[in-house]
Design a protein around this motif. Sequence first.
Motif, mmCIF file in Angstrom:
data_model
loop_
_atom_site.group_PDB
_atom_site.id
_atom_site.type_symbol
_atom_site.label_atom_id
_atom_site.label_comp_id
_atom_site.label_asym_id
_atom_site.label_seq_id
_atom_site.Cartn_x
_atom_site.Cartn_y
_atom_site.Cartn_z
ATOM 1 N N LEU A 4 9.877 -18.770 8.935
ATOM 2 C CA LEU A 4 8.930 -18.235 8.146
ATOM 3 C C LEU A 4 8.327 -19.332 7.253
ATOM 4 N N TYR A 5 7.071 -19.264 7.316
ATOM 5 C CA TYR A 5 6.541 -20.517 6.527
ATOM 6 C C TYR A 5 5.614 -19.964 5.408
ATOM 7 N N ILE A 6 5.620 -20.372 4.218
ATOM 8 C CA ILE A 6 4.842 -20.138 3.324
ATOM 9 C C ILE A 6 4.192 -21.284 2.265
ATOM 10 N N TRP A 7 2.821 -21.452 2.406
ATOM 11 C CA TRP A 7 2.230 -22.471 1.779
ATOM 12 C C TRP A 7 1.414 -21.937 0.317
ATOM 13 N N SER A 8 1.449 -22.656 -0.457
ATOM 14 C CA SER A 8 0.335 -22.625 -1.641
ATOM 15 C C SER A 8 -1.070 -22.334 -0.925
ATOM 16 N N LEU A 9 -1.759 -21.396 -1.456
ATOM 17 C CA LEU A 9 -3.129 -20.973 -0.960
ATOM 18 C C LEU A 9 -4.003 -22.319 -1.561
ATOM 19 N N GLN A 10 -3.883 -22.590 -2.934
ATOM 20 C CA GLN A 10 -4.691 -23.729 -3.396
ATOM 21 C C GLN A 10 -4.497 -24.989 -3.014
ATOM 22 N N SER A 11 -3.096 -25.604 -3.000
ATOM 23 C CA SER A 11 -2.832 -26.969 -2.904
ATOM 24 C C SER A 11 -2.412 -27.180 -1.301
ATOM 25 N N LYS A 12 -2.247 -26.170 -0.492
ATOM 26 C CA LYS A 12 -1.879 -26.404 0.799
ATOM 27 C C LYS A 12 -0.548 -26.758 0.900
ATOM 28 N N GLU A 13 0.491 -27.077 -0.113
ATOM 29 C CA GLU A 13 1.759 -27.324 0.118
ATOM 30 C C GLU A 13 2.187 -26.553 0.457
ATOM 31 N N LEU A 14 3.483 -26.712 1.379
ATOM 32 C CA LEU A 14 4.496 -26.039 1.932
ATOM 33 C C LEU A 14 5.521 -25.726 0.984
ATOM 34 N N VAL A 15 5.471 -24.396 0.339
ATOM 35 C CA VAL A 15 6.524 -24.055 -0.731
ATOM 36 C C VAL A 15 7.941 -23.534 -0.488
ATOM 37 N N GLN A 16 7.938 -22.928 0.913
ATOM 38 C CA GLN A 16 9.212 -22.514 1.381
ATOM 39 C C GLN A 16 9.165 -22.460 2.888
ATOM 40 N N LYS A 17 10.196 -22.864 3.502
ATOM 41 C CA LYS A 17 10.669 -22.418 4.898
ATOM 42 C C LYS A 17 11.765 -21.771 5.049
#
Length: 348
Positions: free
Chosen positions: A290-303
């Motif tokens: 499961l991948y979670i990114w920051s909407l604004q920065s596009k950074e992958l914040v959790q995998k």
Amino acid sequence: MSTPDDILTMELVYADPAELPNTLFGGGDMAASSVEQLFKMPLPFKEANSEDKPIVNNKIEAVSPGYELKYTLEGHQRHITAVRFAPGGDWLTSASADSLLKLWDLGTAQLNKTLAGHVLGINDVAWAPDGKFMASCSDDKTIRLWDPHGGLCLRTMEGHAGYVFACSINPQANLIASTSFDCTVRLWDVRNGKSLKIIPAHMDPISSVDFNRDGTLFVTGSFDGLVRIWDTISGQVLKTLIDEDNSPVGYKPKCLRIYRGHTNLKYCIAVKFSVTAGMWIVSGSEDSCLYIWSLQSKELVQKLNAHAHEIICTDCHPKLNLIATGALQNTENLRIWQSSETVIELNK
């Protein structure tokens, strides 16, 4: 193709099945129904809530979603194809290749009802915005309308010539859009189940459909690589969005953001917005994570290593920091994840 103990303490209001024809479908002359007439029905008014507004300050914040496994829901005998939280947030519906819909009580994490009627695997399920009914679509080429509280199938809609892959209910809750391997979109009258429009929308099977916030438009995505925006009343295409790598000479698509990291080569994988705390983009992946990114920065914040096989469907709770995931496996295929989201303030 069809390849929570203390979470909620809300009081549930059940629909009376005897009142369903009126409460769900409204009155009026059935024979005279049209997309234009249906569209004139007003939207339910929702008063703005200040608590829903994002908080902006002058500090730089690093946010960790901190999603962890909360529940594994057991019941389906084959893989999960779609998961949807109810608009009020008290239920979760799951669809499966076992041809069943299951309704889960998030207050207890227990199975509430199993809805049977489709004869082949179910590909998608959608809730009406008021939570009074659901629609599902299947490899059996039908769309079914359900009373989730009574567990009854209210109506079966037939007409597609191929697998029905996706469905969506408009904000007014009087139209259903369905897409199929027959390369068409159909618009259906919820009140009587009649097909109002048949739109030859793409050259290849259509894998997704959704309405915009006021129902004036709907969007489709297809195996042909195109995304198209349509006028609901006229059924005319307003815009075609083409991936920049496949765009014709002179066409310049405007892609705002690209989120990278997950694997998506074979399956149609649902991507969702999470807006209950942080602003996230949430997606499953063919690497079982499961991948979670920051909407604004596009950074992958959790995998998260969420399942043993491909995760093709996700959904985000409308009020709480919960994510549901469904995977292409026959056991432990449906899970709910809860966030312990923390915000760390950094100096500028």
